[in-house]
Design a protein around this motif. Structure first.
Motif, short mmCIF file in Angstrom:
data_model
loop_
_atom_site.label_atom_id
_atom_site.label_comp_id
_atom_site.label_asym_id
_atom_site.label_seq_id
_atom_site.Cartn_x
_atom_site.Cartn_y
_atom_site.Cartn_z
N PRO A 449 -12.15 60.17 -44.50
CA PRO A 449 -10.86 59.52 -44.22
C PRO A 449 -9.85 60.42 -43.52
N SER A 450 -9.99 61.74 -43.66
CA SER A 450 -9.03 62.63 -42.99
C SER A 450 -9.23 62.66 -41.48
N LEU A 451 -10.33 62.05 -41.00
CA LEU A 451 -10.57 61.96 -39.56
C LEU A 451 -9.92 60.73 -38.94
N ASP A 452 -9.35 59.86 -39.77
CA ASP A 452 -8.77 58.61 -39.24
C ASP A 452 -7.75 58.87 -38.15
N SER A 453 -6.94 59.90 -38.32
CA SER A 453 -5.85 60.12 -37.37
C SER A 453 -6.34 60.47 -35.97
N ILE A 454 -7.60 60.95 -35.85
CA ILE A 454 -8.12 61.28 -34.52
C ILE A 454 -9.30 60.40 -34.11
N MET A 455 -9.81 59.59 -35.03
CA MET A 455 -10.96 58.74 -34.71
C MET A 455 -10.60 57.25 -34.67
N SER A 456 -9.50 56.87 -35.26
CA SER A 456 -9.12 55.46 -35.29
C SER A 456 -7.88 55.21 -34.44
N PRO A 457 -7.87 54.14 -33.64
CA PRO A 457 -6.66 53.77 -32.88
C PRO A 457 -5.65 53.00 -33.73
N ARG A 458 -5.81 53.05 -35.03
CA ARG A 458 -4.96 52.26 -35.92
C ARG A 458 -3.48 52.60 -35.75
N LEU A 459 -3.14 53.89 -35.71
CA LEU A 459 -1.73 54.30 -35.63
C LEU A 459 -1.07 53.72 -34.39
N THR A 460 -1.72 53.89 -33.25
CA THR A 460 -1.16 53.38 -32.00
C THR A 460 -1.17 51.85 -31.98
N GLY A 461 -2.27 51.25 -32.43
CA GLY A 461 -2.37 49.80 -32.42
C GLY A 461 -1.32 49.13 -33.30
N GLU A 462 -1.13 49.66 -34.50
CA GLU A 462 -0.14 49.06 -35.39
C GLU A 462 1.28 49.25 -34.87
N ARG A 463 1.55 50.40 -34.23
CA ARG A 463 2.87 50.58 -33.63
C ARG A 463 3.08 49.59 -32.48
N MET A 464 2.03 49.35 -31.71
CA MET A 464 2.13 48.32 -30.67
C MET A 464 2.44 46.96 -31.30
N GLY A 465 1.78 46.68 -32.42
CA GLY A 465 2.01 45.41 -33.10
C GLY A 465 3.46 45.24 -33.53
N GLU A 466 4.09 46.33 -33.95
CA GLU A 466 5.50 46.27 -34.34
C GLU A 466 6.38 45.89 -33.14
N TYR A 467 6.08 46.47 -31.99
CA TYR A 467 6.86 46.12 -30.80
C TYR A 467 6.56 44.70 -30.33
N ILE A 468 5.31 44.26 -30.48
CA ILE A 468 4.97 42.88 -30.12
C ILE A 468 5.78 41.90 -30.96
N LEU A 535 5.16 57.53 -28.90
CA LEU A 535 4.06 58.02 -29.75
C LEU A 535 2.99 58.64 -28.86
N GLU A 536 2.41 59.72 -29.34
CA GLU A 536 1.23 60.31 -28.71
C GLU A 536 0.18 60.52 -29.78
N GLN A 537 -1.03 60.01 -29.55
CA GLN A 537 -2.11 60.14 -30.53
C GLN A 537 -3.38 60.60 -29.84
N PHE A 538 -4.02 61.60 -30.41
CA PHE A 538 -5.33 62.05 -29.95
C PHE A 538 -6.37 61.14 -30.58
N ILE A 539 -7.18 60.45 -29.75
CA ILE A 539 -8.19 59.52 -30.25
C ILE A 539 -9.55 59.89 -29.67
N ALA A 540 -10.46 60.27 -30.53
CA ALA A 540 -11.85 60.58 -30.19
C ALA A 540 -11.97 61.84 -29.33
N ASP A 541 -11.61 61.74 -28.06
CA ASP A 541 -11.82 62.90 -27.19
C ASP A 541 -10.65 63.20 -26.27
N GLN A 542 -9.54 62.45 -26.42
CA GLN A 542 -8.40 62.69 -25.54
C GLN A 542 -7.15 62.04 -26.11
#
Length: 559
Positions: A449-468, A535-542
């Motif tokens: 679970p500690s890899l979620d912040s760099i392997m999951s787009p959840r943080l960016t996706g949910e923030r997008m949802g808030e703006y939507i 927001l800036e998030q590192f996801i997977a490889d970039q």
């Protein structure tokens, strides 16, 4: 002499092999169905395809981010829908349940293939457990995608085809039913993931019959009837897709998704030697069986004379081993010839490799078993030490949690295997199963679970949802389609890397929330001043940048 506790446990397991396999998968996945977020890239994309299937009713042709999705047929998603209906679980937990049950079916298929060759229940169960104690298999029991079910159906098809073409007792008239069943199951495999579902069994069958000098049996009415059954199953979806989406969609499936991916793919393109590195790595720890196996015999002329002499032998053992070796080798060659190569494609090779490994393990003398136990112990010891130092050794942008526990499990497993090195092969297998189960339970709960912040787009996706929700129009530039849609909760306008087109959209939509790769953000000439990164998030490889625009007038008033 009284039997030990380990021996009594094995006796109980081998007496009830189906329950034993179910218990093994349950112990590796229990209470872990919602421990982490969905990861980049397939998990979030498949989640959106499943969501659209329910919400928009796209049951025949899947849709991704509001567009037809030709990459995958729908059978696996129907399987998830069934689990969603009959269990109290909701997405995303039901996605992980689907992965776990698919893994169980892979163990069942491995057992069925071994039993079709008249191996004992004990050896067949050991084969399934060898497959299940691969660290790779134990890991992907917790990864939501259809490859485990795909591999299971391929192995079931191969078990049926063995009964139809190779089993000395059913290869004649009574084997026709098995042949038709095998090709039909291969058709279902194709509807799970694609044409490799028929190519794996067909290429393996051709290799076996060719080696045995029985080409006429391959080019027979039986095979033609089997291919007819396959076509009926596979064509059912093609006909439905043609009716729903038209000929352009079907052409895309055959040309772009099948032919071009096989010959000159745009995605996952690798060289011909790719699987020479991938297969040994994914088969760990069982790759280490080579240290105990009599590999020196490969350089002896008598060994190859014996191989040639067994070409036409009809004993159960000779026929079964020949079938397994040729299916594994043919599948390896097939994968190596494809333009697109992915690690997880090796799964259908695991069943024949597991059966060959288990059968050999039960034949080895004590010295070879001790050598294997030492190899396992050294491997897990080094792995444990590496995990303990993981945060120092791995250049990750996040600190992994729980490494002392996860690494400690590996070290305890190494010690247990070393302590049991002189025991029976069954005990060695049970110790390995216990260690792998303890590892995956620990890692999946405290480390992964500690890899979620760099392997999951959840943080960016949910923030997008808030703006939507605040009325912003979601836009993405040059991303892998659908990776943010599930967590954003709405379809996103996805654009190619064209700054002029992007600027036109920003002018047309006064309130916009935009996500793009940071490298494109940094290289954007004359980037609109009204865009401000939030927001800036590192996801997977970039890294990715999330930015918002309230329109030129609103931004001017803010200034």
């Amino acid at each position: 002499m009284p039997r030990t506790l380990w021996e009594r446990i094995w006796d109980r397991l081998s007496a009830h092999p189906w329950l034993a396999m179910s218990a093994a998968v349950f112990m590796q996945t229990a209470f872990l169905l919602n421990e982490r977020a969905l990861w980049f890239s397939d998990e979030v994309r498949y989640a959106n395809a499943y969501e659209n299937m329910h919400r928009a009713g796209t049951w025949v042709v899947l849709s991704l981010n509001g567009m037809p999705y030709p990459d995958k047929p729908p059978i696996y998603f129907w399987f998830l829908a069934l689990l969603d209906e009959i269990t109290p679980l909701d997405p995303p937990s039901v996605f992980f349940l689907g992965a776990a049950l698919s893994g169980l079916l892979l163990l069942f298929a491995t057992y069925a293939l071994a039993r079709s060759m008249r191996l004992t229940k004990e050896v067949a169960l050991a084969s399934a457990l060898v497959c299940g104690t691969s660290l790779f298999v134990a890991g992907i029991l917790h990864y939501s995608r259809m490859d485990l079910l795909f591999a299971a159906l391929i192995i079931f098809a191969e078990a049926c085809l063995f009964k139809g073409y190779a089993d000395p007792e059913t290869r004649d008239g009574s084997g026709v039913g098995w042949t038709l069943a095998g090709f039909s199951v291969a058709g279902l495999a194709v509807l799970v993931k694609g044409p490799l579902g028929i190519l794996f069994p067909l290429v393996g069958l051709a290799a076996y019959l060719g080696w045995r000098g029985e080409w006429k049996r391959f080019l027979s009415l039986r095979t033609l009837a089997g291919l007819g059954c396959f076509c009926i199953v596979a064509a059912a979806w093609i006909a439905a897709a043609l009716a729903v989406e038209g000929s352009d969609f079907v052409r895309t499936v055959f040309v772009e998704q099948i032919f071009q991916r096989a010959t000159n793919t745009f995605h996952h393109k690798e060289g011909p030697f790719y699987y020479f590195a991938v297969l040994p790595a994914t088969w760990l720890p069982w790759t280490l069986a080579l240290f105990a196996a009599p590999v020196a015999r490969l350089w002896q002329r008598d060994f190859w004379k014996q191989v040639r002499a067994e070409r036409h032998e009809q004993s159960d053992r000779a026929v079964g081993r020949t079938w397994l070796w040729l299916h594994a080798l043919a599948a390896f060659v097939l994968l190596s010839c494809l333009s697109g190569k992915v690690v997880i494609y090796v799964l259908p090779l695991f069943a024949p490799m597991a059966i060959l490994t288990a059968d050999s393990l039960f034949q080895w003398d004590r010295a070879r078993r001790v050598r294997l136990a030492w190899a396992f112990a050294v491997f897990f010891g080094l792995l444990g030490a590496g995990v303990l130092l993981g945060n120092r050794l791995l250049p990750l942008p996040v600190e992994l949690t729980g490494l002392p526990l996860t690494g400690g499990v590996f070290l305890v497993t190494a010690a247990l295997l070393l302590a049991m090195r002189k025991r029976d092969a069954r005990i060695l297998l049970l110790c390995l199963l216990l260690g792998v189960t303890a590892w995956i339970q620990t890692a999946a709960r405290v480390t992964v679970p500690s890899l979620d912040s760099i392997m999951s787009p959840r943080l960016t996706g949910e923030r997008m949802g808030e703006y939507i929700d605040q009325g912003y129009t979601p836009v993405a530039c040059d991303i892998y389609s659908g990776i943010f849609t599930w967590y954003a909760g709405e379809n996103i306008l996805e654009l190619p890397k064209n700054y002029d087109r992007l600027e036109d959209v920003l002018r047309e939509q006064p309130k916009t929330v935009l996500v793009m790769k940071k490298k494109h953000w940094d290289r954007w000439p004359d980037r609109p001043a009204e865009l401000r990164p939030v927001l800036e998030q590192f996801i997977a490889d970039q890294p990715y940048v999330l930015a918002v625009s309230d329109g030129p007038e609103k931004n001017a008033s803010l200034e």
